[in-house]
Design an enzyme around this catalytic site. Structure first.
Site, PDB file in Angstrom:
ATOM      1  CG  ASP A  70      55.872  66.066  22.637  1.00  0.00           C
ATOM      2  OD1 ASP A  70      56.456  65.265  22.080  1.00  0.00           O
ATOM      3  OD2 ASP A  70      54.706  66.134  23.271  1.00  0.00           O
ATOM      4  CD  GLU A 127      54.567  60.212  23.664  1.00  0.00           C
ATOM      5  OE1 GLU A 127      54.051  59.260  24.298  1.00  0.00           O
ATOM      6  OE2 GLU A 127      55.328  60.849  24.325  1.00  0.00           O
TER       7      GLU A 127
HETATM    8 ZN   LIG Z   1      57.666  61.121  27.936  1.00  0.00          ZN
HETATM    9 ZN   LIG Z   2      58.959  59.853  25.339  1.00  0.00          ZN
END
Ligand SMILES: [Zn+2]
Ligand SMILES: [Zn+2]
Length: 381
Positions: A70, A127
């Site tokens: 992401d 994440e």
């Molecule tokens: Zn980051």
């Molecule tokens: Zn990262």
């Protein structure tokens, strides 16, 4: 390394299509096309994630490698010719590089197929946005059969090619808090008829700084950051309420608990001192990323003199790779990717990576994967 040009192409093409957590649809489609071109089996998981597998010449252990997918809600200001095509979206943490490295490793393994076992690639969404994508990956079986798991993060402010790793905690518990202060508003000329929430909030911010300086051991790392403070609307009115939000970073469970307990005591005590009330909402985010020492030892040995390896201090950032290490042995390291020109920190709109770190990342992971294969191979046990 023969995949160097491909690595740069993958990284730049992914860099141009950044997407936010759990919305990585074009990214997933791009990865599926490239994996398909390499003849690699894959299946979608966790919505926008993927699990792909490269099989060796014969049966053996299953070792996993994770790459996060992401981007961040930023308008890119890097001036790179391959900057983001999606307004308000930017790969400002280097996850485009992590995906390129994973593709590069997969391509190399397909090409060689000299190992005995399977390498599973976990392309993980989300994440950057707790609760993150790792838990969904695990729920959908991404760790089933996995002997151990490796991950890395390129780091724009570490010298190019220097590998940072350590046994034990390498990234922090990353928690959020919200403090709601309720006093009594009133006329700015009549403080005695009020319970000033601005005063309580100001003292609360100051007093919270005594957690790290006076409640914890000086040898125990911790951060208490108040990121926002909102109170009042008019200059001559005493505010009746205030709200503070912030983040707490710690490396151990006991310190995490100690900070939360001290925070409640200080917040409630400070408000009570002024005849006001306050409550803390404390939300636990990603747990600390705790490297397994035997994997760290093997990986360091496997890197050998290919790259300089330093035992780095922990970073007080958070990472949901930590969840994988709660279920399986594994380790996580940093690969320095400092640009030749000025380096900007991760999450900066001016963030840049040194692409010379990409083939280094592939080699470092390759060596780690081979070391894990050898460690878990039944013939060598
Ligand atoms: Zn980051
Ligand atoms: Zn990262």
């Amino acid at each position: 390394m023969q995949w160097a040009e491909e690595l740069v192409r993958w990284r730049r093409e992914l860099h141009q299509i950044p997407e936010l957590a759990f919305a990585e649809r074009d990214t997933q489609a791009y990865l599926m096309a490239e994996l398909g071109r390499l003849g690699i089996d894959f299946r979608p998981v966790a919505g926008t994630g993927l699990v792909a597998e490269v099989y060796g010449a014969s049966a053996g252990p299953l070792v996993a490698v994770r790459a996060d997918m992401d981007a961040l809600p930023l308008d890119e200001q890097s001036d790179e010719p391959f900057a983001s095509c999606n307004p308000g979206r930017m790969h400002a943490c280097g996850h485009d590089g992590h995906m390129a490295i994973a593709l590069g490793l997969a391509a190399r393994l397909v090409h060689e197929r000299t190992f005995s076992g399977t390498v599973r690639f976990l392309f993980q969404p989300a994440e950057e946005a707790p609760p993150g994508g790792a838990l969904a990956m695990i729920r959908e079986g991404a760790l089933d059969g996995v002997a151990s798991i490796l991950g890395l993060h390129l780091w724009s402010t570490d010298p190019l090619g220097v590998v940072g790793i350590r046994p034990g905690p390498i990234m922090a518990n990353a928690d959020q808090f919200r403090i709601r202060i309720v006093g009594q508003g009133g006329h700015g000329s009549a403080p005695h008829e009020t319970r000033d929430a601005v005063l309580v909030a100001a003292e609360t911010v100051v007093n919270l700084q005594t957690i790290v300086s006076r409640r914890l051991s000086p040898l125990e790392p911790a951060v208490v950051t108040c990121g926002t403070l909102h109170a009042g609307q008019v200059f001559n009115v005493i505010a009746g309420t205030a709200e503070i939000t912030g983040t707490v970073r710690t490396l151990t469970e006991s310190t995490r608990e100690a900070v939360e307990a001290a925070m409640r005591q200080i917040v409630e005590g400070t408000a009570a001192m002024h005849g006001a009330r306050a409550e803390v909402t404390y939300e636990r985010g990603y747990p600390a990323l705790v490297n397994h020492s035997e994997v760290v030892t093997r990986w360091r040995q496997a890197i050998g003199d290919f790259a300089p390896v330093v035992e780095c201090p922990p970073k007080m950032t958070g990472e949901d790779f930590s969840y994988y290490l709660q279920h399986r042995p594994g380790a996580y390291l940093f690969v320095g990717a400092q640009p030749a020109a000025q380096a900007f920190p991760h999450h900066s709109p001016q963030f840049r990576l040194n692409e010379a770190a990409l083939p280094i990342g592939v080699e470092v992971l390759y060596r780690g994967v081979m070391a894990e294969m050898a460690a878990f191979h039944p013939g060598l046990a």
